[in-house]
Design a protein around this motif. Sequence first.
Motif, mmCIF file in Angstrom:
data_model
loop_
_atom_site.group_PDB
_atom_site.id
_atom_site.type_symbol
_atom_site.label_atom_id
_atom_site.label_comp_id
_atom_site.label_asym_id
_atom_site.label_seq_id
_atom_site.Cartn_x
_atom_site.Cartn_y
_atom_site.Cartn_z
ATOM 1 N N GLY A 242 -34.052 9.711 15.617
ATOM 2 C CA GLY A 242 -34.516 11.067 15.857
ATOM 3 C C GLY A 242 -35.405 11.174 17.086
ATOM 4 N N THR A 245 -33.138 11.054 20.042
ATOM 5 C CA THR A 245 -32.416 12.313 20.207
ATOM 6 C C THR A 245 -33.317 13.383 20.808
ATOM 7 N N ARG A 246 -34.556 13.428 20.378
ATOM 8 C CA ARG A 246 -35.495 14.394 20.947
ATOM 9 C C ARG A 246 -35.663 14.181 22.443
ATOM 10 N N PRO A 250 -32.660 17.349 23.491
ATOM 11 C CA PRO A 250 -33.687 18.198 22.877
ATOM 12 C C PRO A 250 -33.131 19.469 22.244
ATOM 13 N N LYS A 252 -30.376 19.726 20.595
ATOM 14 C CA LYS A 252 -29.871 19.343 19.273
ATOM 15 C C LYS A 252 -31.014 19.309 18.258
ATOM 16 N N ILE A 253 -32.150 18.734 18.650
ATOM 17 C CA ILE A 253 -33.298 18.666 17.753
ATOM 18 C C ILE A 253 -33.795 20.067 17.404
ATOM 19 N N ILE A 256 -31.390 21.517 14.907
ATOM 20 C CA ILE A 256 -31.544 20.883 13.596
ATOM 21 C C ILE A 256 -32.754 21.451 12.866
ATOM 22 N N GLU A 257 -33.821 21.680 13.603
ATOM 23 C CA GLU A 257 -35.050 22.181 12.987
ATOM 24 C C GLU A 257 -35.078 23.696 12.839
ATOM 25 N N LEU A 296 -41.358 14.205 14.343
ATOM 26 C CA LEU A 296 -40.561 14.127 15.564
ATOM 27 C C LEU A 296 -41.324 13.635 16.781
ATOM 28 N N ILE A 304 -42.530 20.372 20.485
ATOM 29 C CA ILE A 304 -41.070 20.287 20.422
ATOM 30 C C ILE A 304 -40.506 21.554 21.046
ATOM 31 N N THR A 378 -23.689 16.603 11.785
ATOM 32 C CA THR A 378 -24.912 16.888 12.544
ATOM 33 C C THR A 378 -24.813 16.350 13.962
#
Length: 462
Positions: A242, A245-246, A250, A252-253, A256-257, A296, A304, A378
Amino acid sequence: MELFDAFHLARLQFAFTVSFHIIFPAISIGMASFLAVLEGRWLLTGDVVYKDMFLFWSKIFAVGFGMGVVSGVVMAYEFGTNWSGFSSFAGNITGPLLTYEVLTAFFLEAGFLGVMLFGWQRVGPRGHFFATLMVALGTLISTFWILASNSFMQTPQGFAIENGRIVPVDWLKVIFNPSFPYRLAHMTIAAFIVAAFIVAACGAWHLLHGRRDGPITRSFSMALWILLLLAPVQIFVGDAHGLNTRQYQPAKIAAIEGLWQTEKGGTALNLVGLPDMDAEVTRYTLQIPHLGSLILTHSWDGEIRGLKEFPAKDRPYSPIIFWTFRIMAGLGMLMLLTALLGLFLRVRGQLYETRWFQVLVLCMGPSGLVALLAGWVTTEVGRQPWTVYGVFRTEDSLSPISAQQAGVSLLIFVLVYFLVFGMGVYYMLKMMGRGPEAQVDSPPSVRHPVLRNRPLDALKGE
């Protein structure tokens, strides 16, 4: 946006076929290593129960391996029929990587699979064990190359674009791209967990039906030990994945959130909610302040980036991956809880007599596969709208096909897959319902007949 145009139907078709496919390699990867452990234990201890277990689970492996090969061939054709734009653009990299997988992994697996299944009385015990190790190694090498190719699509590096096509500049950078180590570890451990829950659920089924012989109790016990070891490791690897990925994906993160605004001074975690792509808001949220930052960024006030910082055309579809990620993560927590409960009951000497726990393990049997599929959804939906992240768009990857062609082929795939692979899954469940046979007092020649001539003999009940 039309939901039934050629582009979306082709995406749906590939999603359907790859989702069916990934089930069987995951079983094969985990089961092959489990078989190697079983045969190694038999050679080391001389305990024939391990051989009984090996002979039984090798049948499950054989069926899963065969269906994995067949379903994988279909996807190779889809790259040409439905996604020729992608094949033309990125074929200089994806083509060699998939070729390496065939040359180094598939040939190794295929070459030694026959010895593993049919060679008990044709080679010595050490030679047979070597064949089993080579099959297990082949599954892991295959994982290496497939994940290298997929990870390049997620975090591409080591390439240049010449005449409208990707060309490799540095193969080491292409293969060992920034996300590759995390994806490889995450997928490999996931496959081991898939196999462990299948073995544990099979043991739980037979314990609930009154069996307490060696192959059943030992399968149940070994699977729970594996889960106790791997469940926390997988959570740790997932956390590192994770963070990676962040850094590199970014958007995508943020999707997801379900995070739209960049929150200063600390980001809350949306436990639940309904992301609305049109209104650019996540509705009905249940939030925990600062927990998003802690998870994260590993800091109290980490920042984020929200989805609004990215152009609308570059945003992944949050309503899907918001929930698939939570399914995966939630099942991961349940897996860890199951393993810890097993340890508690083991210490108290009640592991094989606690029916409620056996029911729990039986219900958790498919959880590894469900979490695996949720994780891949995902990953792949979160990469959109890119085929090669930040380099080549998915809409440019499509072949010149009509919606009718894509729709008809999708319908055929659905019918054939449910018929063929549904029968295969039913057969695997039927074999697991019978379970391994323990006949310790019988001589080996009676207990384990030589498997001759016909490959399907390896799959028949003894």
